[in-house]
Design a protein around this motif. Structure first.
Motif, PDB file in Angstrom:
ATOM      1  N   PHE A  41       0.855  -1.182   0.000  1.00  0.00           N
ATOM      2  CA  PHE A  41       0.000   0.000   0.000  1.00  0.00           C
ATOM      3  C   PHE A  41       0.894   1.236   0.000  1.00  0.00           C
ATOM      4  N   LEU A  43       0.640   5.352   1.228  1.00  0.00           N
ATOM      5  CA  LEU A  43      -0.137   6.315   2.002  1.00  0.00           C
ATOM      6  C   LEU A  43       0.686   7.577   2.250  1.00  0.00           C
ATOM      7  N   GLU A  52       4.712  10.450   0.151  1.00  0.00           N
ATOM      8  CA  GLU A  52       4.028   9.182   0.392  1.00  0.00           C
ATOM      9  C   GLU A  52       5.048   8.103   0.717  1.00  0.00           C
ATOM     10  N   SER A  54       5.397   3.637   1.207  1.00  0.00           N
ATOM     11  CA  SER A  54       4.796   2.342   0.874  1.00  0.00           C
ATOM     12  C   SER A  54       5.403   1.241   1.729  1.00  0.00           C
ATOM     13  N   TYR A 103      -8.951   6.791   9.397  1.00  0.00           N
ATOM     14  CA  TYR A 103     -10.334   6.485   9.049  1.00  0.00           C
ATOM     15  C   TYR A 103     -11.214   6.353  10.295  1.00  0.00           C
ATOM     16  N   ASP A 130      -3.793   6.459   7.049  1.00  0.00           N
ATOM     17  CA  ASP A 130      -4.802   5.768   6.239  1.00  0.00           C
ATOM     18  C   ASP A 130      -6.051   6.651   6.129  1.00  0.00           C
ATOM     19  N   GLU A 132      -8.104   7.559   3.611  1.00  0.00           N
ATOM     20  CA  GLU A 132      -9.271   7.092   2.850  1.00  0.00           C
ATOM     21  C   GLU A 132      -9.753   5.705   3.283  1.00  0.00           C
ATOM     22  N   GLU A 134      -8.078   2.919   2.922  1.00  0.00           N
ATOM     23  CA  GLU A 134      -7.578   1.914   1.970  1.00  0.00           C
ATOM     24  C   GLU A 134      -6.977   0.710   2.691  1.00  0.00           C
ATOM     25  N   VAL A 135      -6.100   0.981   3.655  1.00  0.00           N
ATOM     26  CA  VAL A 135      -5.458  -0.112   4.390  1.00  0.00           C
ATOM     27  C   VAL A 135      -6.494  -0.816   5.276  1.00  0.00           C
ATOM     28  N   ASN A 136      -7.391  -0.045   5.846  1.00  0.00           N
ATOM     29  CA  ASN A 136      -8.459  -0.644   6.637  1.00  0.00           C
ATOM     30  C   ASN A 136      -9.274  -1.624   5.793  1.00  0.00           C
ATOM     31  N   ASN A 137      -9.643  -1.235   4.588  1.00  0.00           N
ATOM     32  CA  ASN A 137     -10.425  -2.106   3.718  1.00  0.00           C
ATOM     33  C   ASN A 137      -9.649  -3.352   3.302  1.00  0.00           C
ATOM     34  N   THR A 138      -8.345  -3.199   3.131  1.00  0.00           N
ATOM     35  CA  THR A 138      -7.516  -4.332   2.707  1.00  0.00           C
ATOM     36  C   THR A 138      -7.208  -5.268   3.868  1.00  0.00           C
TER      37      THR A 138
END
Length: 181
Positions: A41, A43, A52, A54, A103, A130, A132, A134-138
């Motif tokens: 990811f 961020l 950013e 990764s 988030y 995080d 948006e 994104e990492v939470n969703n993944t």
């Protein structure tokens, strides 16, 4: 003569199959559980406008990936141990990388809450945001804190739900660093 050609062809085909099996078997499937290759990811980096970071920036290191939130007392309690561990063992190719689960923060005061946390704990570790989810969703962490210990090939070796301390880090991460050092 035909036997010799058939033998050579058989040997070439067998060698090709062996190389194919070895080459395709080396890459682990992606996932968020022990034994799977950690999903990459990218961020924003806390405190560095427009920068950013990764997970893959640290490939080749043993990565201790920690998810935290400002309202989480165990997250605050474990952070000094992460920083001390990084200081003591970073030269072995260990990297603690933290991700604030922005988030889940209070929207009205999120920036102020993170700033206060970072100053109060004096966080010296790379921290990604995080924003948006994104990492939470993944990764879908079931709670905070959540820590992944990832080997030099980015394969997850340990998943720790809840607070972790210095001794646990030594027990879980050092053997991984030393076996591949």
């Amino acid at each position: 003569m035909n036997r010799r050609i058939i033998s050579i062809l058989t040997l070439v085909i067998a060698t090709g199959l062996i190389i194919f099996v070895i080459a395709t078997d080396r890459e682990k499937p992606l996932g968020v559980e022990k034994g799977l290759k950690a999903i990459d990811f990218t961020l924003p980096v806390w405190g560095e406008e427009g920068v950013e970071g990764s997970l893959s920036d640290y490939e080749g290191d043993v990565i201790i990936l920690n998810f935290w939130a400002t309202w989480c007392p165990p997250c605050k309690d474990e952070m000094p141990d992460f920083m001390q561990f990084q200081e003591d063992y970073g030269d072995l190719g260990l990297q603690v990388l933290t991700v604030n689960m922005y988030y889940y923060e209070r929207r009205a005061t999120v920036e102020e809450d993170i700033q206060n946390f970072m100053e109060e704990v004096n966080v010296t570790l790379p921290t990604l945001l995080d924003i948006e989810g994104e990492v939470n969703n993944t990764y879908q962490p079931p709670g905070f804190p959540m820590t992944y210990i990832i080997d030099r090939d980015r394969v997850i070796q340990q998943v720790v739900r809840g607070e972790i301390n210095y001794e646990m880090l030594e027990h879980l991460a050092l053997p991984i660093a030393k076996e591949t050092d």
